[in-house]
Design an enzyme around this catalytic site. Structure first.
Site, PDB file in Angstrom:
ATOM      1  N   VAL A  10      51.387   7.863  57.857  1.00 46.95           N
ATOM      2  CA  VAL A  10      50.700   8.051  59.195  1.00 46.95           C
ATOM      3  C   VAL A  10      49.376   8.964  58.900  1.00 46.95           C
ATOM      4  CG1 VAL A  10      52.875   7.839  60.493  1.00 46.95           C
ATOM      5  CG2 VAL A  10      52.316  10.008  59.652  1.00 46.95           C
ATOM      6  N   SER A  11      48.370   8.557  59.591  1.00 39.19           N
ATOM      7  CA  SER A  11      47.176   9.141  59.493  1.00 39.19           C
ATOM      8  C   SER A  11      46.878  10.048  61.019  1.00 39.19           C
ATOM      9  CB  SER A  11      45.933   8.155  59.172  1.00 39.19           C
ATOM     10  OG  SER A  11      45.887   7.315  60.128  1.00 39.19           O
ATOM     11  N   THR A  12      45.974  11.054  60.881  1.00 35.28           N
ATOM     12  CA  THR A  12      45.539  11.645  62.004  1.00 35.28           C
ATOM     13  C   THR A  12      44.604  10.935  62.729  1.00 35.28           C
ATOM     14  OG1 THR A  12      43.881  12.706  60.750  1.00 35.28           O
ATOM     15  CG2 THR A  12      45.874  14.011  60.803  1.00 35.28           C
ATOM     16  N   GLU A  17      49.179   3.508  65.228  1.00 33.22           N
ATOM     17  CA  GLU A  17      50.549   3.497  64.144  1.00 33.22           C
ATOM     18  C   GLU A  17      51.630   3.908  64.869  1.00 33.22           C
ATOM     19  OE1 GLU A  17      49.083   7.178  61.797  1.00 33.22           O
ATOM     20  OE2 GLU A  17      48.579   5.278  61.098  1.00 33.22           O
TER      21      GLU A  17
END
Length: 285
Positions: A10-12, A17
């Site tokens: 997971v990305s910021t 997502e």
């Protein structure tokens, strides 16, 4: 029964997502429905990390290292989407090819199933290209938004020494602001930068990162137009400019300055005098 690892990222910056738990639940359900044993010891998670650079994803690199072990600890790597594996086509092709060729391990997206026929090669390549396009375009949009916010005088960085951030604005911290004024006063009165740093250290004054002040920290404050109510930022394809600049010098090379929305700590005149003195000192050294 084939065995599998799960890779979750997971990305910021990506709002499309699922959370780590949601991704894992989906992967577990897929494994159960397809009679795949998902090994709890091989669930790899990179949280708050971009997919554009594999060298900055420790869990991903650990998964690759484990996959290379002999005998191979798993037969498959399950993902929620291929974009979780990489948003860089070069990395995606390299690692998928290496895993298949050297380890006999396939990478499977549970939401983007590919058929076994040759057309799946084209479809997978298209998905990889779309993922990379999304990542590059998102970065450009974020940068464009930050630049526009900057042009309007908004804050796009952490507050420097002398300020704190509140409700999207820089607010003066009085006990720090008095030291900012003292730094400028001292320098204009002939006190050297190392001596000013020594005074700050003796007084126990710390930087915003809670480190003792050194000459570099003092020089940074002396050259920062934020203390006059200005904001500065490097903008691509823009030359250095500022309402504080004169025919003789710019406030900072390759930087653009705009009027901010925060209160100044020192006057523009004091700042300009300081820059002139800094330049004279630099020429002598």
């Amino acid at each position: 029964m084939p065995t599998a690892a799960a890779y979750i990222r997971v990305s910021t910056e990506d709002q499309m997502e699922f959370s780590p738990d949601s991704q894992l639940r989906s992967i577990q359900a897929y494994a159960l429905n397809h009679h795949i044993e998902l090994l709890p010891a091989h669930i790899y998670l990179d949280e708050g990390i971009s997919g554009r650079n594999t060298s900055k994803r420790p869990a991903f690199l650990q998964m690759i290292a484990d996959a290379k072990r002999k005998p191979h600890p798993f037969d498959l790597i399950l993902l929620w989407k291929f974009s979780r594996f990489a948003r860089n086509r070069q990395d995606s092709i390299f690692y998928k090819s290496m895993l298949r060729r050297e380890c006999g391990i396939d990478v499977i997206s549970i939401t983007e199933p590919l058929s076994p026929d040759p057309t799946s090669i084209l479809i997978e390549a298209l998905l990889e290209a779309m993922d990379e396009y999304y990542s590059v375009n998102l970065a450009q949009e974020v940068r464009r938004g930050m630049n526009e916010k900057f042009r309007r005088g908004g804050i796009v960085s952490i507050p420097p020494f002398g300020y704190t951030a509140r409700d999207g604005q820089f607010i003066i911290v009085p006990e720090q602001a008095c030291w900012v004024r003292r730094i400028f006063d001292s320098y204009l009165n002939g006190i050297s930068i190392p001596s000013i740093a020594k005074e700050l250290q003796t007084a126990g004054v710390r930087t915003i990162r809670e480190n003792p002040f050194d000459g570099r920290g003092v020089r940074y404050i002396l050259g920062n137009p934020v203390y006059t109510g200005q904001m500065r930022r490097h903008l691509e394809h823009h030359t250095a400019s500022s309402s504080l600049s004169s025919d003789r010098f710019h406030v900072a090379d390759h930087m653009t300055c705009v009027v901010g929305t925060h209160p100044p700590i020192i006057s523009c005149e004091m700042f300009l005098q300081t820059q002139t003195l800094l330049m004279r000192t630099k020429k002598k050294s």
